[in-house]
Design a protein around this motif. Structure first.
Motif, PDB file in Angstrom:
ATOM      1  N   VAL A 314       0.852  -1.193   0.000  1.00 34.36           N
ATOM      2  CA  VAL A 314       0.000   0.000   0.000  1.00 34.36           C
ATOM      3  C   VAL A 314       0.887   1.241   0.000  1.00 34.36           C
ATOM      4  N   ASP A 315       1.905   1.227   0.864  1.00 39.29           N
ATOM      5  CA  ASP A 315       2.836   2.358   0.928  1.00 39.29           C
ATOM      6  C   ASP A 315       3.595   2.529  -0.388  1.00 39.29           C
ATOM      7  N   ALA A 316       3.929   1.394  -1.024  1.00 36.10           N
ATOM      8  CA  ALA A 316       4.683   1.456  -2.286  1.00 36.10           C
ATOM      9  C   ALA A 316       3.813   1.903  -3.446  1.00 36.10           C
ATOM     10  N   GLY A 317       2.495   1.721  -3.329  1.00 34.69           N
ATOM     11  CA  GLY A 317       1.586   2.183  -4.373  1.00 34.69           C
ATOM     12  C   GLY A 317       1.075   1.109  -5.309  1.00 34.69           C
ATOM     13  N   THR A 318       1.478  -0.142  -5.127  1.00 36.50           N
ATOM     14  CA  THR A 318       1.015  -1.199  -6.027  1.00 36.50           C
ATOM     15  C   THR A 318      -0.255  -1.867  -5.545  1.00 36.50           C
ATOM     16  N   VAL A 319      -0.625  -1.635  -4.278  1.00 43.73           N
ATOM     17  CA  VAL A 319      -1.861  -2.160  -3.689  1.00 43.73           C
ATOM     18  C   VAL A 319      -2.668  -0.993  -3.141  1.00 43.73           C
ATOM     19  N   ARG A 320      -3.996  -1.064  -3.300  1.00 44.76           N
ATOM     20  CA  ARG A 320      -4.877  -0.018  -2.787  1.00 44.76           C
ATOM     21  C   ARG A 320      -6.016  -0.671  -2.010  1.00 44.76           C
ATOM     22  N   LEU A 321      -6.189  -0.239  -0.758  1.00 39.37           N
ATOM     23  CA  LEU A 321      -7.303  -0.700   0.054  1.00 39.37           C
ATOM     24  C   LEU A 321      -8.567   0.039  -0.356  1.00 39.37           C
ATOM     25  N   ILE A 322      -9.630  -0.715  -0.699  1.00 42.07           N
ATOM     26  CA  ILE A 322     -10.848  -0.045  -1.163  1.00 42.07           C
ATOM     27  C   ILE A 322     -12.090  -0.452  -0.371  1.00 42.07           C
ATOM     28  N   GLY A 323     -11.962  -1.391   0.565  1.00 39.05           N
ATOM     29  CA  GLY A 323     -13.116  -1.795   1.346  1.00 39.05           C
ATOM     30  C   GLY A 323     -14.112  -2.605   0.524  1.00 39.05           C
ATOM     31  N   THR A 324     -15.333  -2.726   1.040  1.00 40.68           N
ATOM     32  CA  THR A 324     -16.346  -3.553   0.379  1.00 40.68           C
ATOM     33  C   THR A 324     -17.577  -2.754  -0.057  1.00 40.68           C
ATOM     34  N   ASP A 325     -17.495  -1.442   0.017  1.00 44.36           N
ATOM     35  CA  ASP A 325     -18.622  -0.641  -0.455  1.00 44.36           C
ATOM     36  C   ASP A 325     -18.822  -0.861  -1.959  1.00 44.36           C
ATOM     37  N   GLU A 326     -20.033  -1.205  -2.335  1.00 46.14           N
ATOM     38  CA  GLU A 326     -20.335  -1.576  -3.715  1.00 46.14           C
ATOM     39  C   GLU A 326     -19.935  -0.489  -4.711  1.00 46.14           C
ATOM     40  N   GLN A 327     -20.309   0.752  -4.456  1.00 43.86           N
ATOM     41  CA  GLN A 327     -20.014   1.824  -5.395  1.00 43.86           C
ATOM     42  C   GLN A 327     -18.531   2.118  -5.460  1.00 43.86           C
ATOM     43  N   ARG A 328     -17.846   2.015  -4.317  1.00 39.42           N
ATOM     44  CA  ARG A 328     -16.416   2.296  -4.350  1.00 39.42           C
ATOM     45  C   ARG A 328     -15.656   1.236  -5.152  1.00 39.42           C
ATOM     46  N   ILE A 329     -16.070  -0.019  -5.048  1.00 39.05           N
ATOM     47  CA  ILE A 329     -15.430  -1.060  -5.861  1.00 39.05           C
ATOM     48  C   ILE A 329     -15.566  -0.715  -7.340  1.00 39.05           C
ATOM     49  N   VAL A 330     -16.758  -0.354  -7.740  1.00 38.09           N
ATOM     50  CA  VAL A 330     -16.989   0.009  -9.148  1.00 38.09           C
ATOM     51  C   VAL A 330     -16.134   1.209  -9.538  1.00 38.09           C
ATOM     52  N   ASP A 331     -16.078   2.217  -8.693  1.00 38.06           N
ATOM     53  CA  ASP A 331     -15.322   3.437  -9.005  1.00 38.06           C
ATOM     54  C   ASP A 331     -13.824   3.161  -9.111  1.00 38.06           C
ATOM     55  N   GLU A 332     -13.294   2.379  -8.183  1.00 42.60           N
ATOM     56  CA  GLU A 332     -11.845   2.139  -8.172  1.00 42.60           C
ATOM     57  C   GLU A 332     -11.408   1.287  -9.352  1.00 42.60           C
ATOM     58  N   VAL A 333     -12.178   0.268  -9.693  1.00 40.83           N
ATOM     59  CA  VAL A 333     -11.843  -0.538 -10.866  1.00 40.83           C
ATOM     60  C   VAL A 333     -11.972   0.310 -12.127  1.00 40.83           C
ATOM     61  N   SER A 334     -13.014   1.123 -12.196  1.00 39.13           N
ATOM     62  CA  SER A 334     -13.218   1.970 -13.377  1.00 39.13           C
ATOM     63  C   SER A 334     -12.056   2.941 -13.567  1.00 39.13           C
ATOM     64  N   ARG A 335     -11.542   3.463 -12.464  1.00 40.66           N
ATOM     65  CA  ARG A 335     -10.415   4.390 -12.575  1.00 40.66           C
ATOM     66  C   ARG A 335      -9.200   3.697 -13.187  1.00 40.66           C
TER      67      ARG A 335
END
Length: 380
Positions: A314-335
């Motif tokens: 996460v600190d290095a930037g290759t992993v991102r914590l996004i939780g399990t909120d349905e809309q956030r999953i969609v937004d983060e993958v879309s980005r």
């Protein structure tokens, strides 16, 4: 005189991460290697042993459908103790944070056998998440004689808990040793749908989900998010190796029925799974080990958890914590799908987990534990 080292493991992730150490122990003239599997995972465990050519000396066979955590722990205690008495090992090696690890380490401690803990020192800071892994890790640390920490962050966690720094070696993570070995073997897909996707060069999003703390409404939200993503990106192939737990399947799979760009498979053998990771564009997961493996292959990882015991990537930037909120999953993958510069920033980040020499460092630390030699330099 050689010393007997007994390695105890029970799940596929454990098997993957102990395999390089078992092979290094077998190659070291100072040690006689004995392996014990608990069978906490059954078929998947056997597949990994086959890849690395490991034939267990003892099989406790504790697996049963629907059993509780307490039942697993009780079986491991009951069935491992006679093996400890019979084999009389000089050390017991465990890996990670499963019920097998906690039970085996305490059983060895009760028999006054030194415990060596591979992947020691991971901490999320929340005793209930991941559950029960965070508690298992902390319990195991209390009875461990040699802590093989994968990173300096893990070492620092142990030192903060008043663990003697002299008993800690920073090895890198053995999962990188295992991954590099397995990818080199080029194990082919047995599923024709995956083989065709690879041949065609189709963009793949790999999804894994199974975490106990996500069961219920959160996991149903994951299913809805996956459906939305499959519909938003019809050219993208979404591949879900479905965990066998019916709680997981009943929460996620109904949302994916009838979607032509979704492939649901049975759990993949380790060799095929590493090939699929290598062929994927994005990895969406709540797994622990995948957070370490995928960055080694240059894959951005979105983690569907609220916290992680593996913060280095996460600190290095290759992993991102996004939780399990349905809309956030969609937004983060879309980005990641729509923003090439954001994708490149994650795909090209440096993997902080290992250099392929973790098993070598681990065995050197064990030799030092018994006064047989010196450690090699810690992984930086």
């Amino acid at each position: 005189m050689t010393l007997k080292v007994m390695t105890v493991y029970g799940t596929r992730p454990e098997a993957i991460k102990v395999a390089p150490v078992v092979k290094a122990l077998e190659a070291c003239p100072d040690f006689e290697s004995t392996t014990v599997v608990t069978g906490q995972h059954r078929e998947m465990l056997d597949q990994v042993n086959a890849i690395f050519g490991i034939v267990p000396d003892h099989d406790l066979d504790v697996f049963a459908h629907g059993q509780t955590l307490n039942s697993i722990m009780a079986k491991v205690f009951d069935r491992l103790d006679p093996v400890l008495v019979q084999e009389r090992p000089d050390a017991v090696v465990v890996q990670g944070d499963t019920s097998t690890v906690a039970a085996a380490s305490i059983a060895a401690f009760y028999r006054q056998i030194p415990v060596v803990h591979i992947e020691a020192g991971l901490r999320s800071g929340d005793i209930s998440s991941p559950f029960p892994e965070e508690a298992n890790r902390k319990l195991t640390s209390q009875v461990t004689a040699l802590h093989l920490a994968p990173t300096s962050t893990s070492r620092d966690n142990l030192v903060r808990e008043d663990i003697d720094a002299a008993t800690i070696a920073v090895t890198g993570n053995t999962v990188i040793d295992a991954l590099l070995h397995t990818v080199e073997q080029q194990i082919p897909f047995t599923d024709a749908r995956l083989a065709e996707a690879e041949r065609s060069g189709r963009s793949v999003m790999l999804v894994t989900t199974h975490r106990r703390e996500n069961w219920g409404g959160a996991m149903e939200g994951v299913g809805r998010a996956l459906k939305a993503l499959a519909q938003r990106y019809p050219e993208q192939l979404l591949v879900l190796p479905a965990h066998r737990n019916p709680i997981v399947r009943e929460a996620v799979l109904p949302y994916l029925m009838g979607l032509g760009n979704v492939v649901v498979t049975e759990p993949l053998a380790y060799g095929e799974f590493t090939r699929l990771m290598a062929a994927s564009k994005i990895v969406l997961t709540d797994s622990g080990g995948v957070q370490e493996e995928a960055p080694s292959l240059g894959k951005p990882v979105l983690v569907m958890r609220e916290n992680t015991e593996r913060p280095e990537a996460v600190d290095a930037g290759t992993v991102r914590l996004i939780g399990t909120d349905e809309q956030r999953i969609v937004d983060e993958v879309s980005r990641l799908m729509d923003d090439d510069s954001h994708y490149a920033s994650m795909a090209n980040a440096v993997n902080p987990y290992g250099d392929g020499r973790a098993a070598e460092r681990s065995v050197a630390a064990m030799r030092q534990l018994f006064g047989l030699g010196e450690r090699i330099a810690d992984f930086a």
